[in-house]
Structure formats: structure tokens, C-alpha cells
Design a protein around this motif. Structure first.
Motif, PDB file in Angstrom:
ATOM      1  N   PRO A  54      12.458  -0.916 -17.800  1.00 16.46           N
ATOM      2  CA  PRO A  54      12.409   0.111 -16.742  1.00 16.46           C
ATOM      3  C   PRO A  54      11.813   1.468 -17.329  1.00 16.46           C
ATOM      4  CG  PRO A  54      14.606  -0.998 -16.808  1.00 16.46           C
ATOM      5  CD  PRO A  54      14.051  -1.318 -18.072  1.00 16.46           C
ATOM      6  N   ILE A  55      10.967   2.054 -16.518  1.00 19.07           N
ATOM      7  CA  ILE A  55      10.192   3.190 -16.953  1.00 19.07           C
ATOM      8  C   ILE A  55      11.087   4.311 -17.312  1.00 19.07           C
ATOM      9  CG2 ILE A  55       8.460   4.977 -16.539  1.00 19.07           C
ATOM     10  CD1 ILE A  55       7.163   2.774 -14.772  1.00 19.07           C
ATOM     11  N   SER A  56      11.933   4.238 -16.518  1.00 18.77           N
ATOM     12  CA  SER A  56      12.771   5.611 -16.613  1.00 18.77           C
ATOM     13  C   SER A  56      14.186   5.620 -17.588  1.00 18.77           C
ATOM     14  CB  SER A  56      13.409   5.925 -15.308  1.00 18.77           C
ATOM     15  OG  SER A  56      14.327   4.794 -15.015  1.00 18.77           O
TER      16      SER A  56
ATOM     17  N   LEU B 239       9.023  -4.592  -7.635  1.00 18.04           N
ATOM     18  CA  LEU B 239       7.899  -5.264  -8.088  1.00 18.04           C
ATOM     19  C   LEU B 239       7.159  -4.557  -9.216  1.00 18.04           C
ATOM     20  CD1 LEU B 239       5.787  -6.591  -5.204  1.00 18.04           C
ATOM     21  CD2 LEU B 239       7.466  -7.791  -6.509  1.00 18.04           C
ATOM     22  N   LYS B 240       7.262  -3.166  -9.278  1.00 15.71           N
ATOM     23  CA  LYS B 240       6.894  -2.417 -10.574  1.00 15.71           C
ATOM     24  C   LYS B 240       7.436  -2.763 -11.733  1.00 15.71           C
ATOM     25  CE  LYS B 240       4.834   1.370  -8.022  1.00 15.71           C
ATOM     26  NZ  LYS B 240       5.171   2.190  -7.140  1.00 15.71           N
ATOM     27  N   ASP B 241       8.694  -3.355 -11.737  1.00 14.43           N
ATOM     28  CA  ASP B 241       9.397  -3.682 -12.857  1.00 14.43           C
ATOM     29  C   ASP B 241       8.726  -4.654 -13.530  1.00 14.43           C
ATOM     30  OD1 ASP B 241      12.610  -3.002 -11.773  1.00 14.43           O
ATOM     31  OD2 ASP B 241      11.031  -1.991 -12.605  1.00 14.43           O
TER      32      ASP B 241
ATOM     33  N   LYS C 228       0.769  -1.238   0.017  1.00 12.55           N
ATOM     34  CA  LYS C 228      -0.035  -0.169   0.055  1.00 12.55           C
ATOM     35  C   LYS C 228       0.860   1.397  -0.059  1.00 12.55           C
ATOM     36  CE  LYS C 228      -4.505  -1.400   1.671  1.00 12.55           C
ATOM     37  NZ  LYS C 228      -5.257  -1.896   2.847  1.00 12.55           N
ATOM     38  N   ILE C 229       1.984   1.217   0.820  1.00  8.50           N
ATOM     39  CA  ILE C 229       2.850   2.491   1.006  1.00  8.50           C
ATOM     40  C   ILE C 229       3.576   2.515  -0.183  1.00  8.50           C
ATOM     41  CG2 ILE C 229       5.138   1.839   1.581  1.00  8.50           C
ATOM     42  CD1 ILE C 229       4.671   3.332   4.001  1.00  8.50           C
ATOM     43  N   SER C 230       3.658   1.572  -1.299  1.00 10.18           N
ATOM     44  CA  SER C 230       4.138   1.678  -2.497  1.00 10.18           C
ATOM     45  C   SER C 230       3.099   1.982  -3.841  1.00 10.18           C
ATOM     46  CB  SER C 230       5.171   0.376  -2.927  1.00 10.18           C
ATOM     47  OG  SER C 230       5.814   0.014  -1.808  1.00 10.18           O
TER      48      SER C 230
END
Lengths: 156, 236
Positions: B211-213, B160-162, B56-58
């Protein structure tokens, strides 16, 4: 003088935490839990720790019940309880408790009943110490929150 | 023509199908799509509370269940149910599961998900308190995206976003460099940051798992390997 109270309490908390780290009772995972606490979840640490206490006491009761049984032979069940205890202890940063569980598990894998009983005593002792210290920590934190919330009287 | 376009490879649901359009072979969603939804599976209540908070904090939406069986029920994969659609309508973008659980282990859950035509594309991450190489290998071979050694930390969850079905933001045409490099990404080989089985991606669109960046594709290096990211704690 209330401002000083808040600072003193914060210092007390930090001193206790430092001691527990130094003793190896807690490790950096406990700090990780503290980082997860904020305005949206202001009691996160104590909530998780209280769940841990509740579960741990159940596990300790089960372990003692199993080992005190004269006809005890189910070392596998001991192992299952210990794995649970190890897992939750590691998740909250209870390093010493977790380490005793590791030694306990080794004794159970050797079907060493005497060793298991000794390990259980040590585990109960370590758990007791941890619980007392964490209660102390939460108590200081509670005092600090209360002290920080008290306002100075208005001068008219 | 200036526009902000968000490109997503999320599995389409009823909510997104209505607003999605096809541009240059990519599904297009309106900018500012909802948070990703993670299904967390762990029989330990302490661990569930912690992973829930970490997620949740992420900025993830979280559903936490206590068994593999319940996870399958949530997805609508339970043998006893005939429906093949998640009954609550919420799509799942990632599953994170404990390995050691009574009944169905995380490994068995992983297999069931990868065997399902509806859900095999959902990335699955395994958590375990034991750092056993054979166990890790088994999971990765079965299609797990990553293997996290407990205790789980914020840094693990941020990673995990990756593994999500990636979102790539294509800026307006005035920002040529970024757009150009994004187009380059689509034409070149996707950089592999995990050893997930690619049998599921048989479609003509190559997975945009970068990766997004990043502004340039990078060839896979040992640094990208999930094994390197494992906490190499000594085994007991």
C-alpha cells in the motif's frame, strides 16, 4: 416563498425515499448510485435508471412471450433472462424486483410452468410499482432543481 | 541531492520508455504520471454504466466493452488479428470483468490474458453476482487478483488501486525516514495482499505490491486475504 418550495420538495423526496427503503423496494445500492451523481454527471441516476427501465421492459416482454407460448419448454432461456434481470436490478438497488426474480428462477429450475406464470405476474406488478415510484422521485427532483434555479426579483 | 522521484513498475510503453531512466534497478517516471487505465468488461449495459462511473469518480481512465471477445480485440489478442500490441496505443493497467457473460466468460477471458506473454502481468479482477466459493477459488487459482461480489460499490473500486503496478513515491533526502522505509521495503519480502500467481514475476526486481501509505512492511495476515474482503452474503 420559492426558498420554502425548495425545502419542501427536498423533504418530499426524502420522505418518498424513506418509504421506498422501508418497503424494501430500494436498498443501499440506490444510495450508492446517488453518491456517484455530481456536477460532472448531474443526471447519472436517472440515466442509469432509464437504461434499466428500457432493458427490463424488453426482458419482461421476452419472458411473457416465452411463457405464453403453448409449446413452451425452454426453461433455460427463462433462467438466462432472469439472471440478467436480477443482475441489473441489484446494480440499481431494486431489491424487491430482484427478490421476485430469485423466486421466479427457482420455479423455472423446477420446470414449474404455473409457478413461473405466477412469478411473472408478481414481477410485472413489482416492476410497475418501482417504475412509478422512481418516476415520482425524479419528478420531485426536477421540480426541486427548477425551484432552486429561480432567482428572487431584484429590488431597484 | 534533493529530488522527487516516482518509481513505477508499470509495463513500459513507447511513451514512458522515452522518459524512463534506470536508477538503482527501478524504472523512474517523472512525477505526476497519467491516471491508470482500466478496461472494464460486462455484457450488461446498466452495469457498464455503473462501473464506468465508479472508475471515473475514482480517477481512473476507463474503456468499457461488452464482451470478452471485444476485450481481447482491444488488447490486440484476438486470434484473427496478427498484431500483438494494443492497436489504440493505450496501455491497460487493470482489467475488471464480469464472470457470467454469453460467449466468453470472465474466467475464459482471465485464462487467455494469463496465457499471453504480453498481457499476463496485467492484474485481472472478476465481478460476479453469485457468491460461489468454487467459482471464486477457480478464478483466484487462475491468477485473478480479487473477486468482487456485485453490486459493485465505491469501496470495492477504491481498493483496485492496490492491484495496480504500484507507484512508490520516494521523498527528498531530507525526509530520511520515509526514504529509509521505502528502501527497507525493497529489501524485504514483499507483503502479499493477494493470492496472484507469481509465475509471471520471474525478473530480479521483486514486485512492490505494498500500500502506498504504509511505511513498514507487514507480513501477510488473514485480513489481507481477498476472501475476507468478499461480501459474505448468503447464497440463495
Amino acid at each position: 416563498m420559492l426558498g420554502l418550495g425548495v425545502d419542501r420538495l427536498r423533504a418530499d423526496m426524502n420522505r418518498l425515499l424513506a418509504l421506498l427503503f422501508h418497503q424494501g423496494v430500494l436498498d443501499e445500492q440506490f444510495l450508492q448510485l446517488q453518491q456517484l451523481q455530481d456536477e460532472s454527471s448531474p443526471n447519472f441516476v436517472s440515466e442509469v435508471v432509464n437504461i434499466y427501465f428500457h432493458e427490463s421492459e424488453k426482458l419482461l416482454r421476452n419472458l411473457r412471450g416465452l411463457l405464453m407460448d403453448k409449446e413452451f419448454s425452454d426453461y433455460k432461456k427463462i433462467g438466462i433472462h432472469l439472471n440478467q434481470f436480477m443482475g441489473s436490478s441489484s446494480s440499481i438497488g431494486a431489491k424487491r424486483v430482484r427478490n421476485v426474480c430469485v423466486a421466479f428462477r427457482a420455479a423455472s429450475e423446477q420446470n414449474n410452468r404455473a409457478g413461473c406464470l405466477r412469478a411473472l405476474e408478481l414481477l410485472e406488478h413489482e416492476y410497475c410499482y418501482l417504475k412509478n415510484k422512481l418516476h415520482e422521485l425524479f419528478h420531485i427532483e426536477q421540480q426541486r432543481v427548477l425551484a432552486a434555479g429561480v432567482r428572487y426579483p431584484m429590488q431597484h | 541531492m534533493e529530488r522527487n522521484v516516482v518509481v513505477s513498475r508499470r509495463r513500459k510503453t513507447e511513451t514512458t520508455a522515452a522518459t524512463a531512466a534506470k536508477i538503482d534497478g527501478f524504472d523512474v517516471l517523472p512525477a505526476g504520471s497519467e491516471e491508470a487505465h482500466v478496461l472494464a468488461v460486462d455484457d450488461s449495459l446498466v452495469d457498464r454504466k455503473v462501473i464506468e462511473r465508479l472508475l471515473k469518480i475514482s480517477s481512473f481512465k476507463v474503456t468499457a466493452v461488452d464482451s470478452g471477445r471485444r476485450a481481447l480485440q482491444f488488447l490486440g489478442l484476438d486470434e484473427e488479428k496478427t498484431s500483438s500490441v494494443g492497436f489504440d496505443g493505450l496501455k491497460v493497467d487493470l482489467i475488471i470483468t464480469d464472470y457470467c457473460m454469453p460467449g466468453m466468460t470472465g474466467y475464459e477471458l482471465l485464462k487467455k490474458i494469463k496465457e499471453s506473454s504480453n498481457f499476463r502481468e496485467i492484474p485481472v479482477v472478476i465481478m460476479s453476482s453469485e457468491n460461489i466459493l468454487t467459482r471464486i477459488d477457480r478464478c483466484l487459482e487462475e491468477g485473478a487478483e480479487d473477486f468482487i461480489v456485485k453490486p459493485v460499490k465505491l469501496a470495492d473500486v477504491k481498493r483496485l488501486k492496490d492491484y495496480m503496478m504500484r507507484e512508490v513515491r520516494i521523498e527528498s533526502e531530507s525526509n530520511m525516514n520515509k526514504r529509509k522505509s521505502c528502501c527497507d521495503l525493497t529489501e524485504s519480502e514483499p507483503s502479499i495482499s493477494s493470492s496472484s500467481s507469481s509465475s509471471s514475476s520471474s525478473s530480479s526486481e521483486s514486485p512492490l505490491r505494498t500500500p502506498i501509505s504504509s511505511s513498514a512492511p507487514s507480513s501477510p495476515t488473514p485480513l489481507d486475504s481477498p476472501i475476507r474482503r468478499l461480501k459474505m452474503t448468503p447464497t440463495e
